[in-house]
Scaffold this motif. Structure first.
Motif, PDB file in Angstrom:
ATOM      1  N   ALA A 140      17.470  -4.338 -31.265  1.00  0.00           N
ATOM      2  CA  ALA A 140      17.180  -5.749 -30.999  1.00  0.00           C
ATOM      3  C   ALA A 140      17.687  -6.172 -29.627  1.00  0.00           C
ATOM      4  N   ALA A 141      18.724  -5.472 -29.126  1.00  0.00           N
ATOM      5  CA  ALA A 141      19.285  -5.772 -27.805  1.00  0.00           C
ATOM      6  C   ALA A 141      18.577  -5.002 -26.692  1.00  0.00           C
ATOM      7  N   GLY A 142      17.545  -4.234 -27.050  1.00  0.00           N
ATOM      8  CA  GLY A 142      16.737  -3.569 -26.038  1.00  0.00           C
ATOM      9  C   GLY A 142      16.973  -2.082 -25.847  1.00  0.00           C
ATOM     10  N   GLU A 143      17.791  -1.478 -26.682  1.00  0.00           N
ATOM     11  CA  GLU A 143      18.064  -0.048 -26.532  1.00  0.00           C
ATOM     12  C   GLU A 143      17.084   0.807 -27.334  1.00  0.00           C
ATOM     13  N   GLN A 144      16.824   2.005 -26.832  1.00  0.00           N
ATOM     14  CA  GLN A 144      16.159   3.042 -27.618  1.00  0.00           C
ATOM     15  C   GLN A 144      17.255   3.845 -28.308  1.00  0.00           C
ATOM     16  N   VAL A 145      17.222   3.868 -29.633  1.00  0.00           N
ATOM     17  CA  VAL A 145      18.320   4.444 -30.408  1.00  0.00           C
ATOM     18  C   VAL A 145      17.796   5.610 -31.244  1.00  0.00           C
ATOM     19  N   PHE A 146      18.538   6.695 -31.259  1.00  0.00           N
ATOM     20  CA  PHE A 146      18.160   7.869 -32.041  1.00  0.00           C
ATOM     21  C   PHE A 146      19.374   8.364 -32.830  1.00  0.00           C
ATOM     22  N   GLU A 147      19.152   8.726 -34.091  1.00  0.00           N
ATOM     23  CA  GLU A 147      20.199   9.411 -34.855  1.00  0.00           C
ATOM     24  C   GLU A 147      20.123  10.866 -34.452  1.00  0.00           C
ATOM     25  N   ILE A 148      21.118  11.344 -33.712  1.00  0.00           N
ATOM     26  CA  ILE A 148      21.026  12.675 -33.109  1.00  0.00           C
ATOM     27  C   ILE A 148      21.912  13.712 -33.777  1.00  0.00           C
ATOM     28  N   GLY A 149      22.726  13.296 -34.766  1.00  0.00           N
ATOM     29  CA  GLY A 149      23.543  14.296 -35.421  1.00  0.00           C
ATOM     30  C   GLY A 149      24.584  13.716 -36.347  1.00  0.00           C
ATOM     31  N   ARG A 150      25.466  14.600 -36.788  1.00  0.00           N
ATOM     32  CA  ARG A 150      26.552  14.238 -37.712  1.00  0.00           C
ATOM     33  C   ARG A 150      27.860  14.884 -37.259  1.00  0.00           C
ATOM     34  N   ILE A 151      28.942  14.289 -37.718  1.00  0.00           N
ATOM     35  CA  ILE A 151      30.262  14.864 -37.500  1.00  0.00           C
ATOM     36  C   ILE A 151      30.574  15.815 -38.655  1.00  0.00           C
ATOM     37  N   ALA A 152      31.172  16.952 -38.328  1.00  0.00           N
ATOM     38  CA  ALA A 152      31.525  17.948 -39.348  1.00  0.00           C
ATOM     39  C   ALA A 152      32.907  18.504 -39.038  1.00  0.00           C
ATOM     40  N   ALA A 153      33.450  19.253 -40.011  1.00  0.00           N
ATOM     41  CA  ALA A 153      34.715  19.947 -39.769  1.00  0.00           C
ATOM     42  C   ALA A 153      34.495  20.997 -38.681  1.00  0.00           C
ATOM     43  N   ARG A 154      35.422  21.096 -37.750  1.00  0.00           N
ATOM     44  CA  ARG A 154      35.188  21.947 -36.583  1.00  0.00           C
ATOM     45  C   ARG A 154      35.310  23.436 -36.877  1.00  0.00           C
ATOM     46  N   GLY A 155      36.329  23.842 -37.565  1.00  0.00           N
ATOM     47  CA  GLY A 155      36.535  25.264 -37.767  1.00  0.00           C
ATOM     48  C   GLY A 155      36.854  25.956 -36.446  1.00  0.00           C
ATOM     49  N   ALA A 156      36.282  27.151 -36.270  1.00  0.00           N
ATOM     50  CA  ALA A 156      36.589  27.940 -35.079  1.00  0.00           C
ATOM     51  C   ALA A 156      35.560  27.784 -33.973  1.00  0.00           C
ATOM     52  N   GLY A 157      34.544  26.999 -34.212  1.00  0.00           N
ATOM     53  CA  GLY A 157      33.456  26.886 -33.249  1.00  0.00           C
ATOM     54  C   GLY A 157      33.703  25.852 -32.169  1.00  0.00           C
ATOM     55  N   PRO A 158      32.690  25.627 -31.305  1.00  0.00           N
ATOM     56  CA  PRO A 158      32.825  24.638 -30.236  1.00  0.00           C
ATOM     57  C   PRO A 158      32.809  23.214 -30.788  1.00  0.00           C
ATOM     58  N   ALA A 159      33.220  22.269 -29.977  1.00  0.00           N
ATOM     59  CA  ALA A 159      33.320  20.876 -30.414  1.00  0.00           C
ATOM     60  C   ALA A 159      31.969  20.188 -30.508  1.00  0.00           C
ATOM     61  N   VAL A 160      30.956  20.695 -29.814  1.00  0.00           N
ATOM     62  CA  VAL A 160      29.592  20.160 -29.918  1.00  0.00           C
ATOM     63  C   VAL A 160      28.646  21.339 -30.110  1.00  0.00           C
ATOM     64  N   ARG A 161      27.825  21.241 -31.149  1.00  0.00           N
ATOM     65  CA  ARG A 161      26.837  22.284 -31.425  1.00  0.00           C
ATOM     66  C   ARG A 161      25.468  21.629 -31.490  1.00  0.00           C
ATOM     67  N   ILE A 162      24.545  22.136 -30.705  1.00  0.00           N
ATOM     68  CA  ILE A 162      23.172  21.591 -30.680  1.00  0.00           C
ATOM     69  C   ILE A 162      22.248  22.665 -31.214  1.00  0.00           C
ATOM     70  N   ASP A 163      21.704  22.414 -32.406  1.00  0.00           N
ATOM     71  CA  ASP A 163      20.861  23.397 -33.091  1.00  0.00           C
ATOM     72  C   ASP A 163      19.405  22.954 -33.121  1.00  0.00           C
TER      73      ASP A 163
END
Length: 347
Positions: A324-347
């Motif tokens: 409503a304020a003029g932005e294009q908004v996308f749900e791009i992911g979720r937060i998960a437990a990190r474990g041993a992997g990187p802090a951001v994973r793009i699949d």
């Protein structure tokens, strides 16, 4: 042209500094700065220092500061003689950084340095700075114009800015409450913004005569020089209405380096690669540079200029406020437990 003799008087102008040009610029700037005035301004352009009073509606105000430049995007501004929006970039880089602490930007100061002052060019740049301040709702209350002969080639300048904002102490965003299952929303960028231009310039050089005429429906130069989007007004509205847990401004380092800055160590962000649209601009840059998706997402914003994290049951309402304020908004992911992997994973 002969050099003046040892007995000939030398003025500052003879040394390359035109005080009259500087005075003319100040007079050109005054009405631009006046348009950005807001509550709290006590004294602005023209004094030895600018005065600002923190709005009294804040009970436990904490000041938040940020400073930045425009980077090598300036080289294209010089080459293409496109100075109209570079000031918006300057403001955006600082106010968006201040915003991610949950803060309202209050005032802005700029630093413009050149070898020889061209009043028209400088006034054009400052007009963009004033426009950026209007978009961010902050006051342009001061700055510095430095004419330094021999420091910069003719036609070139350097640019830096400084912003101060304020946030209630209890509402500072730290990301400490981010948890497994939270939603990651992405706000569309307006293009490359002001990061990655060293690689952009290499792409232009590599493409040579094979440059595309248009990208995303506009001339190539306009697509690349599109000013950095200022998210302040829309995100402040969202902050006032929804319990946002974290914000990340996607600048140098892209999605891969900036999102981790606002996540607890035990969390990671799992992003879906196809959850936001791919522009022709970023497609052309990746193809021309010949880089993989990982390098693309750590060099450019790649289409997402601001990231928000909040609980899943709050995401839809927050997205509606932002749209409503003029932005294009996308749900791009979720937060998960990190474990041993990187802090951001793009699949």
């Amino acid at each position: 042209m002969s050099s003046p003799s040892a007995n000939t008087p030398l003025s500052y102008k003879d040394a390359g500094v035109d005080i009259d040009a500087g005075d003319a610029l100040v007079e050109r700037i005054r009405p631009l700065a006046r348009k950005t005035l807001r509550e709290g301004v006590l004294a602005g352009i023209g004094g030895f220092g600018a005065l600002f009073e923190v709005p009294r509606r804040y009970r436990e105000p904490v000041l938040v500061s940020g400073t930045d430049g425009v980077g090598t995007k300036l080289k294209l501004a010089f080459e293409w003689n496109m100075h109209e929006t570079i000031g918006i970039d300057l403001v955006a880089m600082s106010v968006n950084d201040v915003l991610v602490q949950g803060a309202e930007p209050l005032f802005f100061l700029d630093y413009f340095a050149c070898g020889r002052l061209d009043v028209d060019t400088a006034a054009t740049v400052v007009a963009g700075i004033a426009r950026g301040c209007e978009l961010a709702g902050c006051a342009l209350i001061g700055g510095e114009t430095a004419e330094m002969p021999g420091m910069y080639p003719d036609g070139e300048y350097d640019l830096a800015g400084f912003c101060v904002g304020v946030v209630e102490k209890s509402r500072i965003l730290t990301g400490r409450d981010v948890a497994d299952g939270d939603v990651v929303l992405g706000l569309a960028s307006s293009g490359v913004h002001s990061n990655g231009f060293s690689l952009v310039r290499k792409c232009l050089e590599r493409a040579g005569d094979a440059l595309p005429q248009t990208l995303d429906g506009q001339p190539l130069r306009h697509a690349l020089m599109a000013p950095t989007r200022i998210y302040v007004q829309s995100v402040l509205q969202a902050l006032a209405r929804h319990p946002i847990k974290a914000l990340a401004h996607i600048t140098g380092g892209g999605l891969l380096e900036n999102i981790p800055r606002v996540l607890p160590e035990h969390c990671c962000a799992r992003l879906a690669a196809n959850s936001w649209p791919r522009s022709e601009l970023f497609g052309w840059l990746q193809a021309t540079a010949g880089i993989d998706d990982t390098e693309m997402n750590r060099t450019f914003n790649n289409g997402i200029g601001m990231v928000l994290v909040l609980a899943a049951d709050q995401a839809a309402a927050c997205a509606a406020t932002l749209r409503a304020a003029g932005e294009q908004v996308f749900e791009i992911g979720r937060i998960a437990a990190r474990g041993a992997g990187p802090a951001v994973r793009i699949d």
